[in-house]
Enzyme design. Structure first.
Site, PDB file in Angstrom:
ATOM      1  N   GLY A  95       0.799  -1.201   0.000  1.00 53.45           N
ATOM      2  CA  GLY A  95       0.001   0.006   0.075  1.00 53.45           C
ATOM      3  C   GLY A  95       0.882   1.339  -0.106  1.00 53.45           C
ATOM      4  O   GLY A  95       1.926   1.371  -0.640  1.00 53.45           O
ATOM      5  N   SER A  96       0.341   2.284   0.650  1.00 51.32           N
ATOM      6  CA  SER A  96       1.090   3.436   0.626  1.00 51.32           C
ATOM      7  C   SER A  96       2.559   3.539   1.323  1.00 51.32           C
ATOM      8  O   SER A  96       3.018   4.602   0.794  1.00 51.32           O
ATOM      9  CB  SER A  96       0.034   4.744   1.456  1.00 51.32           C
ATOM     10  OG  SER A  96      -1.123   4.405   1.090  1.00 51.32           O
ATOM     11  N   THR A  97       2.866   2.645   2.036  1.00 49.71           N
ATOM     12  CA  THR A  97       4.248   2.683   2.478  1.00 49.71           C
ATOM     13  C   THR A  97       5.392   2.646   1.157  1.00 49.71           C
ATOM     14  O   THR A  97       6.572   2.738   1.254  1.00 49.71           O
ATOM     15  CB  THR A  97       4.578   1.653   3.443  1.00 49.71           C
ATOM     16  OG1 THR A  97       3.924   0.446   3.068  1.00 49.71           O
ATOM     17  CG2 THR A  97       3.977   1.850   4.834  1.00 49.71           C
ATOM     18  N   ASP A 145      -4.388   7.711   5.205  1.00 45.06           N
ATOM     19  CA  ASP A 145      -4.120   7.676   3.837  1.00 45.06           C
ATOM     20  C   ASP A 145      -5.457   7.216   3.061  1.00 45.06           C
ATOM     21  O   ASP A 145      -5.941   6.273   3.361  1.00 45.06           O
ATOM     22  CB  ASP A 145      -2.863   7.262   3.698  1.00 45.06           C
ATOM     23  CG  ASP A 145      -2.696   5.748   4.148  1.00 45.06           C
ATOM     24  OD1 ASP A 145      -1.897   5.129   3.710  1.00 45.06           O
ATOM     25  OD2 ASP A 145      -3.214   5.852   5.312  1.00 45.06           O
TER      26      ASP A 145
END
Lengths: 184, 638
Positions: free
Chosen positions: B327-329, B638
């Site tokens: 995901g966003s990481t 997020d």
């Protein structure tokens, strides 16, 4: 030979004292053999003394010559002595070596027992040490312990002070020369 | 010499001379002619002598015959019997090498425990008395011991796993008829703290999980069971010992882990898992300089001392073995790729419409419904608000083939080189799919459609922290002896440069704004410059997103001015509406960093005034006044 009377006492012609016999005594066969071993010269001298007229009856002193031992015999004797010393030394060394081997075996066994004990104890100590540490850590985790976790907020950072230059001392003034004698 | 001796001297000599006796004639016994009385006596003597002689001769010949029989006929059997009696297997077991952490704290050690066999017929005390003593020493019910002792005459197995202490207590009872059979047992002093990394060994002493399995060769001491000869008193005869008999190396397997940070990590992770009722979680602390792991916690985990009580599922270290969609990481990695490929400037602005339709798929920001489109925003802002559309905009500047090549270069679709066991191959769509279907590079832009392990994500972020090098994550430092010399070090692949120092540092500084102004505020520590990125993703199972199931994560890098440590926390299926990367995972990373900076001595970037709780007073890390509003700012998501 044994029956023949000795005219000159063995002492007088420098016989070895141990083989000297009083005149007239019957000689044992062993004594004869000893006397014989001194060679024929002595006997010849005795004969000569007997046959000589009285005016010429002068006793000559004969010095015994050192016994003529053949070289091989002397070497054998030397060899024998040498080998006896060597045998004795080696016997001693063998005894030493034997006692050392017995002793070292015993010492080795003792040391080995100690080593195995230590090897057995090592993990035991490691274990106990870590169990204690773990126990302390768990106690510290408990809220009631009164301990707090180290955080950025309760850590003090001290800047190491820069090295100061060496302080230069003013040169010491030389002591004033004594004007008066030191003494009261 | 005097010619004549004085008469006195002769006289004296005569007196001192002993009287001479005639020498006896050397004659044999039988030739002697003696008086009849003596002759009779001699006859008896002869008979006696003959008798004695014959007895001796008989005895000697008897001995000779026996010797003959022993040597020639029974010799071989007797020699074999003697050998069997004298030789004993000495090294019944060779202990495995201990495992220690970077400070030398023992994490696993072999100890010898005993199996106790009793031969009741040989006991020196009556059965009831013996059973009473044994039950007391072994802490067993007396009736049971007595029943066992009565069950057979010999070879009754009474107990197993007796410690050295108990064994010596039992020995001190002097009961006779007791047999202690030693065998090794692996002991893990920290119980479950390192279970997921160190693993466990089975009853046969073979590693079954973790490092015990993957480092079997390093942990097993070489050498086979030796047979030596013993003397009558039990001492070993040292003369014919096999070579290497005394040699037992003092090597230990040293790990890069730190027990204190591991413990702090476990506490922080467990607390949040409990707070959010999560299914499981993991946290990794990695030294970005060389990829060494300082802490790796998986929760729930198991205690390797009693591994048989746990579910087999727990033996798997899922931080290393399980793939998930980051995901966003993953967004900072994509930013670094775009910068390195030269298609993006750090100061550029990207248009964020809030929503995009890419070949019939709707892609939108997580907050599109509330925030709508953001318009033109800077790259740090894209990371701060975790804009999906902004990321798609960045990745679209790259050719899909080129982008795919970059992802492959970073190791996606490959296996991470590490010393931990059971590492899977991460998943990446094929180049074909990237080229033909525009949705693939678009979803990859915000970390979906590709999956990797938490460990690999840590490796990728480490490459940002260390100036662009892809290092191998590892926990084994080497085999160290008691003087601190390394006798063996693992061969790790050389760090592979993927980003330039400038671009890597630029991305880290963008990530710093996530913590200082964006969704990662919950990870901020006053005085420190911390970079971070939150991640909240829907969980996909078998290609379908599971409703309501999230996987939250946070990546932190500290300190920004000289990035060194990468901390990753992933919490699987936290419950509640408020479960996001910023609320679940970021506080874990913050707490770990608190311990990390104090343990590793990382100094604050700039001094700040703090109150007794550690909260900053008056100024923030940029020296700006902090208002109550800004301080308690809402949790970004997020």
């Amino acid at each position: 030979m044994a029956a023949r009377p000795a005219i000159i006492e063995p002492d007088r012609i420098g016989y070895d004292e141990s083989s000297a016999q009083p005149a007239g005594s019957s000689r044992a066969p062993s004594n004869v053999s000893v006397a014989q071993s001194f060679g024929t010269q002595v006997r010849n001298a005795q004969m000569r003394a007997q046959n000589r007229p009285a005016s010429l009856h002068r006793v000559h002193t004969l010095r015994p010559r050192p016994p003529q031992i053949p070289l091989w015999l002397r070497q054998l004797v030397l060899l024998q002595r040498g080998s006896s010393i060597a045998a004795l030394t080696m016997g001693g060394l063998a005894l030493l070596a034997y006692s050392w081997s017995v002793h070292s075996q015993r010492a080795w066994t003792q040391a080995y027992t100690q080593l195995s004990d230590l090897r057995r104890d090592e993990p035991q100590l490691m274990r106990t040490n870590e169990v204690l540490k773990e126990h302390l850590a768990q106690q510290a985790e408990a809220k009631s312990s009164g301990l707090i976790e180290p955080t950025a907020a309760n850590i003090l950072y001290l800047e190491p002070e820069a090295l100061r230059p060496d302080r230069v001392l003013p040169p010491a003034e030389p002591p004033a020369p004594l004007e008066a004698p030191l003494g009261y | 010499m005097a010619r004549t001796l004085p008469p006195q001297v002769s006289q004296r000599r005569r007196l001192t001379q002993p009287a001479r006796r005639p020498n006896p004639r050397p004659t044999g016994i039988l030739q002697l002619r003696l008086p009849a009385r003596w002759q009779a006596q001699l006859d008896t003597r002869r008979i006696r002598l003959l008798l004695t002689w014959s007895i001796l001769v008989l005895a000697l010949s008897g001995l000779g015959l026996r010797l003959l029989a022993l040597q020639l006929f029974e010799g071989k059997e007797l020699a074999a019997m003697a050998k069997a009696q004298q030789t004993v297997g000495l090294s019944d077991f060779i202990p495995r090498r201990p495992v220690v952490d970077r400070a030398g704290v023992v994490l696993a050690v072999d100890e010898s425990v005993y199996m106790l066999y009793v031969h009741p017929s040989m006991l020196s005390k009556p059965l009831d008395e013996a059973s009473q003593l044994l039950s007391k020493a072994l802490n067993l019910p007396e009736a049971e011991v007595l029943k066992l002792l009565r069950s057979a005459d010999t070879g009754v197995k009474l107990a197993d796993g007796i410690s050295e202490n108990t064994a010596s207590q039992v020995r001190d009872l002097y009961l006779d008829g007791l047999d202690f059979i030693p065998h090794p047992q692996r002991f893990y002093p920290q119980n479950d703290l390192f279970g997921s990394i160190v693993g466990y060994v089975n009853g046969e002493g073979k590693g079954q999980a973790g490092l015990e399995l993957s480092q079997e060769d390093q942990l097993t001491r070489p050498g086979k069971a030796m047979r030596v000869r013993r003397m009558g008193d039990g001492g070993i005869i040292p003369t014919d010992l096999p070579a290497g008999f005394l040699h037992q190396d003092d090597l230990k397997l040293e790990l890069t882990l730190d027990r204190r940070i591991q413990r702090a990590t476990r506490i922080a992770l467990d607390r949040q898992i409990q707070n959010f009722g999560a299914k499981r979680g993991t946290a990794i602390v990695m030294d970005a300089a060389d990829g060494s792991l300082v802490a790796l916690v998986v929760s729930p985990t198991y205690d390797p001392n009693t591994f048989y009580d746990y579910d087999v599922e727990l033996f798997r270290n899922w931080a290393v073995t399980d793939l998930y969609e980051p995901g966003s990481t993953f967004k900072p990695i994509n930013v670094a790729i775009a910068l390195e490929a030269g298609v993006l400037n750090p100061g550029e602005y990207i248009y964020d419409a809030g929503q995009l339709i890419i070949s019939e798929h709707v892609v939108q920001n997580h907050d599109f419904n509330s925030a709508g489109g953001r318009g033109s925003i800077s790259i740090p802002e894209i990371l701060q608000v975790s804009s999906n559309i902004g990321m798609v905009g960045i990745v679209r500047k790259l050719d899909p083939g080129n982008y795919h090549g970059w992802l492959e270069k970073l190791g996606l679709g490959k296996t991470v080189a590490t010393d931990l066991p059971s590492v899977p191959t991460s998943q990446l769509k094929t180049l074909e799919e990237f080229k033909t279907s525009p949705i693939e590079p678009a979803t990859a832009a915000f970390g979906q459609g590709l999956s990797l392990t938490p460990l690999q994500l840590a490796q990728l972020h480490a490459s940002l922290a260390n100036g662009g090098k892809l290092v191998s994550p590892h926990v084994v430092k080497g085999l160290v002896d008691s003087t601190g010399q390394y006798k063996w070090r693992p061969e790790l692949p050389e760090p592979r440069p993927v980003f330039s120092q400038k671009n890597a540092q630029a991305v880290v500084e963008m990530m710093e704004t996530v913590v200082s102004q964006g969704s990662g505020k919950t990870a901020a520590i006053p005085g420190y410059r911390i970079a971070g990125k939150t991640g909240t993703a829907q969980k996909a199972e078998n290609g379908v997103y599971v409703a309501g199931a999230r996987i939250t994560s946070f990546v932190g890098i500290v300190p920004v001015e000289a990035p060194r440590y990468v901390i990753i926390a992933v919490v699987d299926e936290p419950q509640g509406e408020d479960a996001y990367g910023s609320t679940v995972a970021a506080p874990i990373v913050k707490e770990i960093m608190q311990t990390l900076v104090s343990t590793m001595g990382i100094q604050p970037s700039q001094p700040v005034a703090i109150d007794h709780t550690g909260e900053a007073l008056a100024v923030d890390l940029h020296g700006n006044p902090i208002t109550a509003d800004a301080h308690s700012g809402e949790h970004g998501v997020d």
